[in-house]
Scaffold this motif. Structure first.
Motif, PDB file in Angstrom:
ATOM      1  N   SER A  41       5.574   5.032   1.649  1.00 23.65           N
ATOM      2  CA  SER A  41       6.851   5.635   1.264  1.00 23.65           C
ATOM      3  C   SER A  41       7.739   5.801   2.488  1.00 23.65           C
ATOM      4  CB  SER A  41       6.616   7.034   0.685  1.00 23.65           C
ATOM      5  OG  SER A  41       6.435   6.966  -0.694  1.00 23.65           O
ATOM      6  N   GLY A  84      11.873   8.017  -0.185  1.00 19.52           N
ATOM      7  CA  GLY A  84      11.032   7.782  -1.364  1.00 19.52           C
ATOM      8  C   GLY A  84      10.900   6.316  -1.724  1.00 19.52           C
ATOM      9  N   SER A  85      11.739   5.466  -1.165  1.00 21.88           N
ATOM     10  CA  SER A  85      11.639   4.028  -1.456  1.00 21.88           C
ATOM     11  C   SER A  85      10.407   3.463  -0.761  1.00 21.88           C
ATOM     12  CB  SER A  85      12.891   3.310  -0.963  1.00 21.88           C
ATOM     13  OG  SER A  85      12.956   3.392   0.448  1.00 21.88           O
ATOM     14  N   ALA A  86      10.000   2.247  -1.156  1.00 25.54           N
ATOM     15  CA  ALA A  86       8.867   1.611  -0.486  1.00 25.54           C
ATOM     16  C   ALA A  86       9.354   1.010   0.827  1.00 25.54           C
ATOM     17  CB  ALA A  86       8.287   0.524  -1.379  1.00 25.54           C
ATOM     18  N   ASP A  87       8.648   1.319   1.899  1.00 23.88           N
ATOM     19  CA  ASP A  87       8.990   0.752   3.204  1.00 23.88           C
ATOM     20  C   ASP A  87       8.417  -0.669   3.263  1.00 23.88           C
ATOM     21  OD1 ASP A  87       9.115  -0.079   5.810  1.00 23.88           O
ATOM     22  OD2 ASP A  87       8.322   1.785   6.666  1.00 23.88           O
ATOM     23  N   LYS A 134       2.968   7.279  -3.811  1.00 29.58           N
ATOM     24  CA  LYS A 134       4.045   6.446  -3.257  1.00 29.58           C
ATOM     25  C   LYS A 134       4.620   5.511  -4.324  1.00 29.58           C
ATOM     26  CE  LYS A 134       1.693   2.366  -1.366  1.00 29.58           C
ATOM     27  NZ  LYS A 134       2.063   1.460  -2.451  1.00 29.58           N
ATOM     28  N   ASP A 135       3.785   5.086  -5.255  1.00 31.98           N
ATOM     29  CA  ASP A 135       4.299   4.160  -6.274  1.00 31.98           C
ATOM     30  C   ASP A 135       5.216   4.889  -7.262  1.00 31.98           C
ATOM     31  OD1 ASP A 135       2.927   2.235  -4.943  1.00 31.98           O
ATOM     32  OD2 ASP A 135       1.312   2.015  -6.404  1.00 31.98           O
ATOM     33  N   SER A 142       7.083   7.448  -6.433  1.00 28.71           N
ATOM     34  CA  SER A 142       8.333   7.637  -5.670  1.00 28.71           C
ATOM     35  C   SER A 142       9.142   6.354  -5.645  1.00 28.71           C
ATOM     36  CB  SER A 142       8.026   8.006  -4.218  1.00 28.71           C
ATOM     37  OG  SER A 142       7.529   9.281  -4.158  1.00 28.71           O
ATOM     38  N   ALA A 143       8.459   5.244  -5.405  1.00 33.08           N
ATOM     39  CA  ALA A 143       9.178   3.972  -5.264  1.00 33.08           C
ATOM     40  C   ALA A 143       9.816   3.559  -6.593  1.00 33.08           C
ATOM     41  CB  ALA A 143       8.231   2.881  -4.764  1.00 33.08           C
ATOM     42  N   TYR A 147      12.803   5.656  -7.219  1.00 27.73           N
ATOM     43  CA  TYR A 147      13.904   5.215  -6.358  1.00 27.73           C
ATOM     44  C   TYR A 147      14.584   3.990  -6.975  1.00 27.73           C
ATOM     45  CZ  TYR A 147      16.416   3.964  -2.112  1.00 27.73           C
ATOM     46  OH  TYR A 147      17.403   3.661  -1.206  1.00 27.73           O
ATOM     47  N   GLN A 197       5.384  13.418 -11.415  1.00 30.93           N
ATOM     48  CA  GLN A 197       5.425  13.694  -9.977  1.00 30.93           C
ATOM     49  C   GLN A 197       5.565  15.200  -9.705  1.00 30.93           C
ATOM     50  OE1 GLN A 197       9.053  12.637  -7.780  1.00 30.93           O
ATOM     51  NE2 GLN A 197       7.784  11.347  -6.497  1.00 30.93           N
TER      52      GLN A 197
END
Ligand SMILES: NC(=O)c1ccc[n+]([C@@H]2O[C@H](COP(=O)([O-])OP(=O)(O)OC[C@H]3O[C@@H](n4cnc5c(N)ncnc54)[C@H](O)[C@@H]3O)[C@@H](O)[C@H]2O)c1
Length: 451
Positions: A88, A92-95, A264-265, A267-268, A271, A287
């Motif tokens: 994340s 919150g996006s995937a890096d 993280k998924d 959050s992504a 986003y 979440q």
């Protein structure tokens, strides 16, 4: 087939070893020299049941090699798998920086047709971006595919060798065919290969993880209500899961989900949805409930010791310079630190939230885990005392909290626990133990969603 797997984490190592086991030649590469050095020495940097043996066998047979030389691994491969991390970012996006860095290297190294398949979990549209990055570097032909991975830590080798589905998302017919051919031996007994476009493939992975996380959060939310109503969530869980339309899996209430994927998924995907102006309310709720649930055990412990009838903390705790806080002078033991059993992975583990809450309240924390203690020690140093034995961690404790249900914690010697604890209070974060039995043995016992 000659393959390169870029990234030797939980996914890359298992995939590399699994492909090698079926006769392919694999170059596993990573930017971490320390990891590659360990692997070359025959040591496996992570704990995953069965993985060490599988790696050793395939290295011995000459089908599996490790290196930091991404370029030469790519040059020799028909298919290049991207299996690097996609953590994340702050928003919150995937890096995706590691994925794009690999794509750039692939573009610079390409000679002749290759398939570039992404195993990392990446947002919808990443395959297009990977294609654009590679195209900007090369004239050579290549095919891009999304091939999300569904293995579960703790059972990863088995999941990889016998997948319940293989998703191949590509607009390139040749890439689809190459991957289908590669995966056929893994799915011989039934047709479990799902061919689709890259966007659907990318979204399928998020859909699966968000659905599983939602089931857990739903039950965790219901468990809180059950407690208020005097109902037993365990009975409710079994009755609900008996409906074949619902099924019994992923309905277990607990201390909240963790791990390197679900948080993280969610959050992504949230986003991504926000970017498109769509409110994904169910995932948002899952979440939010999880964030609350991770503090539940800490809150129960605080309430227990603040409650009437609990003995006052020892005098030395209140001495000048001593730790302050509502749990000052209390020693809390934790069993289980990894986010689930059979892994050493502590990323986003509910045990870490609990440790933070306990330390903030002034408690002394003693912990045990069969595999995850080195990772926790690296974060907390001397602030959490680790014990080599599970009973050693409980010695002199005012409470024991079961956070991760490793096998060895399921039927412990409760009489011994009662003898070695300072005050016999048990907090069962996984509803593993029998309330009546424990109360009969003189414990104060609390679990999740049970009266
Ligand atoms: N862990 C799981 O259970 C699981 C399951 C399914 C999918 N996934 C997804 O797979 C991906 C990898 O997850 P993981 O748990 O294996 O991660 P991990 O953190 O264990 O491993 C990632 C590896 O990639 C390496 N790396 C980073 N940048 C690199 C680069 N530029 N070149 C080469 N290597 C590089 C890192 O050093 C690390 O060893 C993530 O997108 C994750 O969401 C994970």
């Amino acid at each position: 087939m000659q393959l390169a797997v870029i990234g030797t984490g939980y996914v890359g190592l298992v995939a590399g070893a699994g492909f090698a086991e079926f006769g392919n030649d694999i170059a596993c590469v990573d930017v971490s020299e320390a990891k590659i050095e360990m692997l070359k020495r025959g040591q496996v940097p992570i704990y995953e049941p069965g993985l060490e043996e599988l790696i050793a066998k395939n290295v011995r047979d000459g089908r599996l090699q490790f290196s930091t030389d991404v370029g030469s691994a790519i040059r020799g491969a028909e298919v290049v798998f991207i299996a690097v991390g996609t953590p994340s970012a702050e928003d919150g996006s995937a890096d995706l920086s590691a994925v794009y860095a690999v794509a750039e290297t692939i573009g610079k190294t390409l000679e002749g047709y290759k398939v570039v398949a992404t195993k990392s979990t990446v947002p919808v549209g990443t395959a297009d971006r990977i294609r654009a990055i590679i195209s900007s570097q090369t004239e050579h032909p290549f095919g891009v595919a999304s091939n999300p991975e569904f293995l579960k830590e703790g059972d990863a080798v088995n999941d990889f060798m016998k997948p319940d589905r293989v998703i191949i998302g590509s607009d390139d017919a040749r890439a689809k065919e190459v991957l289908r051919h590669l995966y056929n031996p893994f799915v011989r007994t039934s047709d479990r290969i799902h061919l689709m476009d890259p966007r659907s493939a990318e979204l399928s992975k998020y859909a699966a993880n968000c659905m599983l996380a939602t089931r857990i959060s739903f039950m965790n939310d219901l468990a809180v209500l059950a407690e208020k109503l005097g109902a037993d969530i365990e009975l409710v869980r079994k009755a609900t899961g008996a409906d074949p339309r619902i099924g019994p899996k992923f309905l277990f209430p607990g201390p909240g989900f963790g791990g390197s994927c679900f948080p993280k998924d969610l959050s992504a995907l949230l986003y991504t949805a926000r970017e498109r102006g769509h409110e994904l309310s169910i995932v948002e709720a899952a979440q939010r409930i999880n964030a609350r649930q991770k503090h539940l055990l800490g809150e129960k412990i605080l309430a227990h010791f603040a409650g009437a009838g609990s003995a006052a903390p020892p005098v030395e705790a209140q001495a000048e310079g001593g730790t302050r806080g509502p749990l000052a002078g209390r020693t809390i033991a934790i069993w289980g630190l990894s986010f689930k059993p059979r892994t050493d992975d502590i990323r986003e583990s509910p045990a870490l939230t609990l440790i933070d809450d306990l330390l903030a309240a002034g408690a002394t924390v003693q912990a045990h885990d069969p595999q995850a203690m080195p990772g926790v020690r690296a974060i907390y140093g001397g602030r959490v005392m680790m014990s080599d034995g599970m009973y050693g961690a409980v010695e002199g404790a005012d409470a024991l909290v079961l956070v991760t249900e490793w096998h060895e914690y399921r039927r412990p010697d409760f009489k011994r626990l009662h003898r070695i604890m300072n005050t016999p209070a048990l907090f069962d974060g996984r509803n593993m133990w029998e309330p009546d039995e424990l109360r009969g043995l003189g414990f104060s016992y609390q679990s999740i969603g049970r009266p």
